[in-house]
Scaffold this motif. Sequence first.
Motif, short mmCIF file in Angstrom:
data_model
loop_
_atom_site.label_atom_id
_atom_site.label_comp_id
_atom_site.label_asym_id
_atom_site.label_seq_id
_atom_site.Cartn_x
_atom_site.Cartn_y
_atom_site.Cartn_z
N GLU A 340 -0.96 -91.77 64.49
CA GLU A 340 -0.05 -92.30 63.44
C GLU A 340 0.82 -93.58 64.21
O GLU A 340 1.43 -93.43 65.41
N PHE A 376 3.55 -91.60 49.77
CA PHE A 376 3.90 -92.46 51.01
C PHE A 376 3.85 -93.94 50.23
O PHE A 376 4.33 -94.89 50.86
N THR A 392 -1.31 -98.38 55.28
CA THR A 392 -0.39 -98.42 54.40
C THR A 392 -0.03 -99.94 53.89
O THR A 392 0.07 -100.67 54.84
N LYS A 396 1.90 -98.97 58.14
CA LYS A 396 1.80 -97.55 58.86
C LYS A 396 0.14 -97.55 59.04
O LYS A 396 -0.55 -97.87 58.02
N ALA A 411 -0.17 -88.79 55.51
CA ALA A 411 0.68 -89.73 55.08
C ALA A 411 1.67 -89.32 54.09
O ALA A 411 2.97 -89.70 54.23
N ASN A 412 1.29 -88.60 53.15
CA ASN A 412 2.37 -87.88 52.42
C ASN A 412 3.23 -86.86 53.00
O ASN A 412 4.48 -87.14 52.71
N SER A 415 5.79 -89.05 55.05
CA SER A 415 6.69 -90.03 54.27
C SER A 415 8.25 -89.37 53.84
O SER A 415 8.38 -88.36 53.90
#
Length: 415
Positions: A340, A376, A392, A396, A411-412, A415
Amino acid sequence: MAPYEPEQNTSETGELRVGRRKAARYVVPVAVAGVAAATIGLVPALATSGDPKLPDVTAQELIEKIAASDTEQLSGTVKISTDLGLPSFGGDMAGGLAQGGGSGGDDGGDEGSAADPQAKLMELATGTHTLRVAADGPDKQKLSVLDDAAEYSLIHNGDDVWAYDSKSNEVHHSKSAGKAGDSGKKDAPENLPEDVPSTPKELADEALKAVDDTTSVKVDGTAQVAGRDAYRLVIKPKQSGSTVGQITVAVDAKTGTPLKFTLSPSGGGSAVVDAGFTKVDFAKPEASTFDFTPPKGAKVTEGDDAKEFKGEASKGKEFKGGEDLNGLNVIGKGWNSIAELELPGGQGIPTGGSGDVPPDAQQLLDSLGDKVSGDFGSGTVFKTRLINALITEDGKVYAGAVTKDALVKAANAAS
């Protein structure tokens, strides 16, 4: 032949080193895969014949045999097929990527050289190729890519690295980097990535770094590769959600040298990488194998200053991995590890109609990407058959050898 033993863990052989490696390891895996496949270190996979009867060994014993292998002299022919599910990187596309790398020529221009390894070796990221390889210790290696009517050769001899493209009659010359280290091995040529394995042993070591408590390892019978008896070592993720199905390494029964390397995807179908010896000889190659003099009339480009990819976005500055990234972090463990990070400027990939990238480049990006959304926000997942990356709209990046659903879930959660 049946496997010699039940599936077992081999955690003490090392852990998957995901950490703070260069973002290119995750974000531009195609370049890494292409060059890695081209180095003499990827000594790898070929259709096998017969199941020779060999003494039983355990997975741990076979891993130790690989680690103890001291093969430094060999020559042979390798056939390699790479199927990442990507467009071909041959010709103009590979050349364009190399020019973006800013290798340049004697006059400091941007045209570059058709013999530049950054471009030519990228072609091995797709399709099937036949290579001739030779090695005599850490200071002498040669790799030749054979084509129907041409040949490309990369020769490392002492302090010099020569690359010759017979089709264009161009030569690229550079120097080996630095002095020999504690192991006596000099650094890789300056214009090749640092993390690319350069010997068969290093390739096996890279694969075995993934062995931890998330991995099963077993000896799965025997095979014959290029006329040599070999054991089959199978490394397989225990976790679901990885794009890696299994890695199979055929290990020479006598020398412990990897003769075969096959990476199969979890989604089925052809191998992502299937490359290996059709012929191999462990005798010392003739010294003349590593001699090179530019042919008469050839254009020679000096590439001593080309130490790293210098993309247009960096405006010629050297990319320094983690130093140029915002908060590189690793989510998860083992085969499900996801890198990430945040892109500079907090912006994602340009969308169609924005005018930020040329139409052809935008078409390529759109063809590779799937639009996704979640807690996200929204973004695009860029896919290969091995590495996937979610970028994203707020800049990101989530990338790893995991499925699209795993990236969206990560990602979720973040967030």
